[in-house]
Design an enzyme around this catalytic site. Structure first.
Site, PDB file in Angstrom:
ATOM      1  N   HIS A   1     -19.796  15.438  15.179  1.00 33.82           N
ATOM      2  CA  HIS A   1     -19.042  15.222  16.420  1.00 33.82           C
ATOM      3  C   HIS A   1     -19.344  16.368  17.380  1.00 33.82           C
ATOM      4  O   HIS A   1     -18.923  17.501  17.159  1.00 33.82           O
ATOM      5  CB  HIS A   1     -17.553  15.156  16.110  1.00 33.82           C
ATOM      6  CG  HIS A   1     -16.698  14.774  17.280  1.00 33.82           C
ATOM      7  ND1 HIS A   1     -17.201  14.535  18.547  1.00 33.82           N
ATOM      8  CD2 HIS A   1     -15.345  14.579  17.385  1.00 33.82           C
ATOM      9  CE1 HIS A   1     -16.219  14.219  19.361  1.00 33.82           C
ATOM     10  NE2 HIS A   1     -15.083  14.236  18.674  1.00 33.82           N
TER      11      HIS A   1
ATOM     12  N   LYS B   1     -21.830   9.402  14.853  1.00 34.74           N
ATOM     13  CA  LYS B   1     -21.299  10.694  14.414  1.00 34.74           C
ATOM     14  C   LYS B   1     -21.470  10.874  12.915  1.00 34.74           C
ATOM     15  O   LYS B   1     -21.382  11.993  12.407  1.00 34.74           O
ATOM     16  CB  LYS B   1     -19.831  10.834  14.811  1.00 34.74           C
ATOM     17  CG  LYS B   1     -19.598  10.999  16.308  1.00 34.74           C
ATOM     18  CD  LYS B   1     -18.121  11.187  16.623  1.00 34.74           C
ATOM     19  CE  LYS B   1     -17.880  11.401  18.112  1.00 34.74           C
ATOM     20  NZ  LYS B   1     -18.104  10.176  18.904  1.00 34.74           N
TER      21      LYS B   1
ATOM     22  N   CYS C   1     -13.173  15.722  24.282  1.00 36.96           N
ATOM     23  CA  CYS C   1     -14.297  15.006  23.673  1.00 36.96           C
ATOM     24  C   CYS C   1     -14.761  13.812  24.502  1.00 36.96           C
ATOM     25  O   CYS C   1     -15.729  13.142  24.120  1.00 36.96           O
ATOM     26  CB  CYS C   1     -13.919  14.552  22.271  1.00 36.96           C
ATOM     27  SG  CYS C   1     -13.527  15.944  21.180  1.00 36.96           S
TER      28      CYS C   1
ATOM     29  N   GLU D   1      -9.014   2.767  16.925  1.00 33.45           N
ATOM     30  CA  GLU D   1     -10.141   2.259  17.699  1.00 33.45           C
ATOM     31  C   GLU D   1     -10.492   0.844  17.255  1.00 33.45           C
ATOM     32  O   GLU D   1     -10.818  -0.015  18.077  1.00 33.45           O
ATOM     33  CB  GLU D   1     -11.355   3.184  17.566  1.00 33.45           C
ATOM     34  CG  GLU D   1     -12.481   2.800  18.512  1.00 33.45           C
ATOM     35  CD  GLU D   1     -13.649   3.771  18.524  1.00 33.45           C
ATOM     36  OE1 GLU D   1     -14.535   3.612  19.388  1.00 33.45           O
ATOM     37  OE2 GLU D   1     -13.681   4.689  17.676  1.00 33.45           O
TER      38      GLU D   1
ATOM     39  N   HIS E   1     -16.383   5.630  19.173  1.00 29.63           N
ATOM     40  CA  HIS E   1     -16.051   7.053  19.110  1.00 29.63           C
ATOM     41  C   HIS E   1     -16.099   7.496  17.651  1.00 29.63           C
ATOM     42  O   HIS E   1     -16.655   8.544  17.342  1.00 29.63           O
ATOM     43  CB  HIS E   1     -14.676   7.300  19.730  1.00 29.63           C
ATOM     44  CG  HIS E   1     -14.336   8.744  19.900  1.00 29.63           C
ATOM     45  ND1 HIS E   1     -15.146   9.616  20.601  1.00 29.63           N
ATOM     46  CD2 HIS E   1     -13.288   9.491  19.451  1.00 29.63           C
ATOM     47  CE1 HIS E   1     -14.606  10.832  20.585  1.00 29.63           C
ATOM     48  NE2 HIS E   1     -13.479  10.781  19.879  1.00 29.63           N
TER      49      HIS E   1
ATOM     50  N   PHE F   1      -8.789  14.748  23.226  1.00 26.63           N
ATOM     51  CA  PHE F   1      -7.463  15.370  23.204  1.00 26.63           C
ATOM     52  C   PHE F   1      -6.886  15.348  24.617  1.00 26.63           C
ATOM     53  O   PHE F   1      -7.598  15.557  25.597  1.00 26.63           O
ATOM     54  CB  PHE F   1      -7.554  16.813  22.723  1.00 26.63           C
ATOM     55  CG  PHE F   1      -7.791  16.962  21.239  1.00 26.63           C
ATOM     56  CD1 PHE F   1      -7.750  15.889  20.369  1.00 26.63           C
ATOM     57  CD2 PHE F   1      -8.055  18.224  20.711  1.00 26.63           C
ATOM     58  CE1 PHE F   1      -7.967  16.052  19.005  1.00 26.63           C
ATOM     59  CE2 PHE F   1      -8.274  18.399  19.346  1.00 26.63           C
ATOM     60  CZ  PHE F   1      -8.229  17.315  18.499  1.00 26.63           C
TER      61      PHE F   1
END
Length: 413
Positions: free
Chosen positions: A340, A335, A164, A314, A303, A399
């Site tokens: 996403h 998002k 991502c 975060e 994010h 990831f």
């Protein structure tokens, strides 16, 4: 060697909230969500029933129909968004500059639909029925390859695959290529078309997707009742170039890219490092690369996936890097509106960052209703905010422990 200043001169987007930048941006500002009930797949096969699908997409306006048939959807999104961005930049690519125009477009998964379709043919009918275009349609670098072919860009051609964070990493890598003089122009961003049976099954199985049945409230970053992300698709592309070439061409300048940080967690294949330690290092790197102080950050496009650990860590990372200023900086997760977009997220969110600066408007975090004591910063809840924005930081995490921060700044002569 003197580092070149790098500016943004063209924007292109294909998203669940619009297949051009203006439509996308208007919907971001209004908080009009692109999340709805899943239509691409049989919902009875999955516990998650909502997605952020691209709607009314017609590549034939930008790509010859015979070429469309040789491209997976993720490549089609990239080519269309790239042609939009080049057109927006008013950039002519010809024999005079082609070898100085590069392409760097990331994708986290690549041609997942192509893989599934061809695997079915192989199982049912044998290898002879597998398309000779199978491999060049599936591999993640083919978005960059096809953009290069379609536009005649002969400079550096690359693809960063960091889950991502792919789109953001690609923009950062392209920024550095221009900054050090390897190219004068780069077409860069991210693209993804992951709404396929296997991808949806995989994310459902790991319980990463929200099982919320209501599309209007399914993506709720930083809210206490968040329970997973909403899968989206699309592409976000920008044309970046040296300030010298932009001024020489008389190009419109949306803003300047000034900082890039990229780190690894070395912790876990899917979970972020505790306390957001890796994300904090990426943000710190980007701020130092930009030669700015933390107090100069006006807005953070987070994010903000709407998952329990990401949003908490975060937030902690932002506090660790910005200190007291964390209480005063505006933060939002778009998002909540776009879903996403996985490897395309950093590309689309960078386009949004550029528009935030150009339009002096900070996008909202929609569906923020119940504050989480562990997420206690200013998330610009539910309504866009008119505010002069000089510096934006955009975060992307992936990831594998990939962390990226990009810093965009208002252009100042």
């Amino acid at each position: 060697m003197e580092e070149k200043r790098v500016v943004i001169t063209g924007l292109g987007a294909v998203t669940p909230i619009g297949n051009d930048v203006k439509t996308m941006w208007d919907n971001v500002v209004e908080g009009n969500s692109g999340i709805d009930y899943l239509t691409r797949l049989n919902t009875e096969d999955f516990p998650a029933h909502v997605a952020a699908e691209v709607k009314d997409f017609d590549p034939s306006h930008y790509i010859d129909k015979k070429d469309v048939r040789k491209m997976d959807l993720f490549t089609q999104y990239a080519v269309v968004a790239s042609k939009m961005a080049v057109e927006d930049a008013n950039l002519t690519i010809d024999e005079k500059n082609a070898d100085r125009v590069g392409v760097w477009i990331g994708s986290g998964i690549g041609g997942m639909q192509t893989y599934e379709d061809q695997m079915r043919k192989f199982i049912n009918k044998g290898y002879k029925r597998v398309s000779p275009f199978f491999v060049p349609m599936m591999i993640p670098d083919m978005a960059a390859g096809q953009v290069s072919i379609q536009l005649g860009a002969k400079g550096i051609n690359s693809c960063t695959v960091t889950a991502c964070a792919s789109g953001a990493n690609s923009i950062g890598d392209a920024f550095k290529a221009v900054q050090r003089g390897d190219a004068d122009y780069m077409i860069t961003g991210g693209t993804e078309a992951p709404i396929t049976n296997m991808a949806f099954a995989g994310f459902s199985s790991m319980k990463a997707l929200t099982f919320n049945e209501d599309p209007k409230t399914a993506s709720r970053p930083f809210d206490q009742n968040r329970d997973g992300f909403v899968m989206g698709e699309g592409a976000g592309i920008m044309v970046i170039e040296t300030l010298e070439s932009a001024l020489e061409r008389g190009a419109t300048i949306y803003g300047e890219i000034v900082g890039y940080g990229s780190t690894g967690d070395a912790y876990h294949i899917t979970a972020p490092a505790e306390d957001g330690e890796g994300a904090a290092r990426a943000m710190k790197q980007a701020i130092e690369d930009a030669n700015l102080s933390p107090n100069e950050i006006d807005y953070i496009n987070a994010h903000g996936t709407s998952t329990e650990l990401n949003d908490k860590y975060e937030t902690q990372a932002i506090k660790a890097v910005l200190g007291e200023h964390a209480q005063h900086v505006a933060i939002s997760s778009t998002k909540s509106i776009t879903g996403h977009l996985l490897g395309a997220a950093g590309g689309v969110e960078s386009v949004i960052a550029a528009k935030t600066i150009a339009d002096s408007t900070i996008p909202p975090t929609m569906n923020y209703e119940t504050p989480d004591p562990e997420c206690d910063l200013d998330y610009v809840p539910n309504e866009a905010r008119r505010q002069d924005v000089n510096v934006v930081m955009s975060n992307s995490l992936g990831f594998g422990g990939h962390n990226v921060a990009l810093i965009f700044k208002k252009y100042d002569k």
